[in-house]
Design an enzyme around this catalytic site. Sequence first.
Site, PDB file in Angstrom:
ATOM      1  N   ASP A  70      -0.023  -6.617   0.232  1.00 38.08           N
ATOM      2  CA  ASP A  70      -1.364  -6.736  -0.739  1.00 38.08           C
ATOM      3  C   ASP A  70      -1.133  -7.807  -1.168  1.00 38.08           C
ATOM      4  O   ASP A  70       0.218  -7.919  -1.877  1.00 38.08           O
ATOM      5  CB  ASP A  70      -1.884  -5.928  -1.430  1.00 38.08           C
ATOM      6  CG  ASP A  70      -2.159  -4.256  -1.237  1.00 38.08           C
ATOM      7  OD1 ASP A  70      -2.484  -4.106   0.259  1.00 38.08           O
ATOM      8  OD2 ASP A  70      -1.853  -2.774  -1.163  1.00 38.08           O
TER       9      ASP A  70
ATOM     10  N   CYS B  64       0.873  -1.514  -0.174  1.00 39.26           N
ATOM     11  CA  CYS B  64      -0.151  -0.171   0.366  1.00 39.26           C
ATOM     12  C   CYS B  64       0.297   1.549  -0.266  1.00 39.26           C
ATOM     13  O   CYS B  64       1.824   1.849   1.167  1.00 39.26           O
ATOM     14  CB  CYS B  64      -1.172  -0.043   1.207  1.00 39.26           C
ATOM     15  SG  CYS B  64      -1.290   1.637   1.299  1.00 39.26           S
TER      16      CYS B  64
END
Length: 272
Positions: free
Chosen positions: A187, A180
Site C-alpha cells: 500500500d 496489507c
Amino acid sequence: MALDNAPLGKSSEYPDQYDPALLFPVARGENRRRIGLEDGRWPWFGGDLWQAWEVSWLKPGGMPVVAWAEICFPAASPAIIESKSLKLYLNSLNQAVFSSGEQVVETITRDLSSACGASVNVQLRSVDASAPAVGRPDGFELIDDEPVDAVVYDYAPESLLADGPVVTEGLCSHLLKSNCPVTGQPDWATVFIRYTGRKLNRSGILRYLVSFRQKQDFHEHCVETIFTDLMTRCQPESLTVCARYTRRGGLDINPWRSTDAEEGPGPRLVRQ
C-alpha cells in the site's frame, strides 16, 4: 483481527444482484488497544475518505449510469469496512435499477452506516466533471531528501525526536509504504503532518516513516499509529496526520486524524 470470513485474499465471484450483506465490518478497537488506547477514548477527530471510481447502476428502462463517489466514514465509527467487501458491494449495484442518483446515495448511505455503526456521508460525482489533483498542497514542505543514517525497514518509533524551538509547520513525504495484513500486497501513500510544537527532527521523522515499509496494517491503523506515536513521543500542542493512499481495485482510502475538529483530508493527489 477476525478476518477469517472476509473476502480479502480469496477468490470471489462478482455479484450480479444488489446485496448489502456483502459488506464486511472490521472492529477498530483491537488495533487501538494495541497502540495503548482505551475503548471509546480516542485523542483525535477525523475520518476516512474513500474515493470509489467504479460506481454504476441501471436507470428505469435498463440504460446504465456511471459515476464516482466520495464516501466518508467517521473516525469514531466502531468498525471500518474491509475494502474488497466494499468493492463487491458496489459491484452488486451494477445490475440494480434505481429511479435516480439520489436513491443510489440513500441506499449506499444506509447500507454503509448500518455496517460500520455510524452515520456515513456519501456524495456521487459525475465522471464528466473535473476532479483536480495536486502533487503537494501549499504549506507542506517535502522531507524526502533529508539525510537519514541507518535506514531501517522495521517499525521504529524511537526515531521520532522533537529537538528544536516551538514552530508551526507542515511536512510531507511520498515514501510511506505498508503492506496489507491479509494479502501482503503493498500500500503506497503520501503522508502529511501539520503541527504546532517543538520542531520535529526531519531526519528522524523520515526514518520513522520509512520504517513502515514492511509493517502489515490497514491504512486507517497506520495513520492512527503515526498520530499516536507523534503525540506520545513529541507532545505537540496540535497535530494533524493525513495519508492519501493510491488506488487499488477502483478504491483509494484517505484517513486523517487531528486534534482540530475542522481539519479534513486535503485535495486529491496526482498518484490517485
